[in-house]
Motif scaffolding. Structure first.
Motif, mmCIF file in Angstrom:
data_model
loop_
_atom_site.group_PDB
_atom_site.id
_atom_site.type_symbol
_atom_site.label_atom_id
_atom_site.label_comp_id
_atom_site.label_asym_id
_atom_site.label_seq_id
_atom_site.Cartn_x
_atom_site.Cartn_y
_atom_site.Cartn_z
ATOM 1 N N LEU A 296 85.775 8.956 -77.623
ATOM 2 C CA LEU A 296 85.942 10.393 -77.489
ATOM 3 C C LEU A 296 84.925 10.918 -76.494
ATOM 4 O O LEU A 296 83.725 10.785 -76.693
ATOM 5 C CB LEU A 296 85.754 11.075 -78.852
ATOM 6 C CG LEU A 296 86.042 12.564 -78.923
ATOM 7 C CD1 LEU A 296 87.481 12.866 -78.543
ATOM 8 C CD2 LEU A 296 85.757 13.077 -80.320
ATOM 9 N N LYS A 297 85.437 11.473 -75.416
ATOM 10 C CA LYS A 297 84.585 12.057 -74.383
ATOM 11 C C LYS A 297 84.546 13.568 -74.625
ATOM 12 O O LYS A 297 85.583 14.210 -74.753
ATOM 13 C CB LYS A 297 85.183 11.761 -73.006
ATOM 14 C CG LYS A 297 84.413 12.318 -71.856
ATOM 15 C CD LYS A 297 85.119 11.965 -70.549
ATOM 16 C CE LYS A 297 84.442 12.645 -69.394
ATOM 17 N NZ LYS A 297 85.151 12.375 -68.130
ATOM 18 N N ARG A 298 83.329 14.110 -74.707
ATOM 19 C CA ARG A 298 83.163 15.541 -74.966
ATOM 20 C C ARG A 298 82.384 16.175 -73.832
ATOM 21 O O ARG A 298 81.460 15.578 -73.292
ATOM 22 C CB ARG A 298 82.421 15.761 -76.278
ATOM 23 C CG ARG A 298 83.160 15.215 -77.482
ATOM 24 C CD ARG A 298 82.321 15.246 -78.745
ATOM 25 N NE ARG A 298 81.147 14.405 -78.731
ATOM 26 C CZ ARG A 298 81.130 13.100 -78.954
ATOM 27 N NH1 ARG A 298 82.244 12.464 -79.192
ATOM 28 N NH2 ARG A 298 80.018 12.418 -78.942
ATOM 29 N N MET B 103 84.436 23.651 -75.914
ATOM 30 C CA MET B 103 84.150 22.236 -75.671
ATOM 31 C C MET B 103 85.469 21.537 -75.405
ATOM 32 O O MET B 103 86.425 21.690 -76.160
ATOM 33 C CB MET B 103 83.463 21.600 -76.868
ATOM 34 C CG MET B 103 83.183 20.116 -76.677
ATOM 35 S SD MET B 103 82.431 19.313 -78.089
ATOM 36 C CE MET B 103 80.774 19.903 -77.929
ATOM 37 N N ASP B 104 85.545 20.785 -74.321
ATOM 38 C CA ASP B 104 86.714 19.955 -74.041
ATOM 39 C C ASP B 104 86.475 18.588 -74.648
ATOM 40 O O ASP B 104 85.389 18.025 -74.519
ATOM 41 C CB ASP B 104 86.930 19.810 -72.532
ATOM 42 C CG ASP B 104 87.481 21.064 -71.891
ATOM 43 O OD1 ASP B 104 87.986 21.940 -72.617
ATOM 44 O OD2 ASP B 104 87.404 21.182 -70.653
ATOM 45 N N MET B 105 87.505 18.060 -75.306
ATOM 46 C CA MET B 105 87.425 16.730 -75.915
ATOM 47 C C MET B 105 88.630 15.931 -75.470
ATOM 48 O O MET B 105 89.736 16.448 -75.429
ATOM 49 C CB MET B 105 87.356 16.853 -77.434
ATOM 50 C CG MET B 105 86.117 17.567 -77.874
ATOM 51 S SD MET B 105 85.857 17.895 -79.646
ATOM 52 C CE MET B 105 86.926 16.920 -80.533
ATOM 53 N N GLN B 106 88.382 14.650 -75.149
ATOM 54 C CA GLN B 106 89.451 13.808 -74.635
ATOM 55 C C GLN B 106 89.235 12.383 -75.116
ATOM 56 O O GLN B 106 88.137 11.837 -75.016
ATOM 57 C CB GLN B 106 89.407 13.871 -73.107
ATOM 58 C CG GLN B 106 90.364 12.973 -72.413
ATOM 59 C CD GLN B 106 90.226 13.075 -70.895
ATOM 60 O OE1 GLN B 106 89.461 13.869 -70.381
ATOM 61 N NE2 GLN B 106 90.956 12.259 -70.197
#
Length: 100
Positions: free
Chosen positions: A84-86, A94-97
């Motif tokens: 999980l990249k935050r 906050m963008d989470m991918q």
């Protein structure tokens, strides 16, 4: 009479929080099952690859959202090499991918 809905989850619950959780679980299921090739041998291999039981694998593969927790789904993804990249975009965002 035909009813228009934004997503199929709109038909399952009126609670927006519950709808959001179901959508998130469904998105994680898509990531988790992208490489599943079907069949009973596939089920056994899917269970082994994800270090879960066949019953858990069946719940994942049939999309039984109520039987699956976010922790369980995230753990399976992490075991498969996803992370999980935050990124903090602003004080309130906050963008989470998930990335592989």
């Amino acid at each position: 009479m035909l009813t228009q809905v934004a997503s199929p989850f709109d038909l399952l619950t009126d609670d927006p929080t519950e709808r959001s959780l179901m959508k998130l679980k469904a998105d994680l299921l898509i990531l988790l099952t992208m490489d599943y090739d079907g069949g009973e041998e596939g089920l056994a291999r899917f269970a082994k690859d994800n270090q879960i039981t066949r019953d858990e694998a069946r719940s994942v593969l049939t999309g039984e959202l109520s039987a699956l927790s976010l922790d369980f789904l995230a753990t399976c993804l992490f075991r498969k090499g996803w992370y999980l990249k935050r990124q903090l975009v602003s004080e309130k965002q906050m963008d989470m991918q998930f990335t592989h």
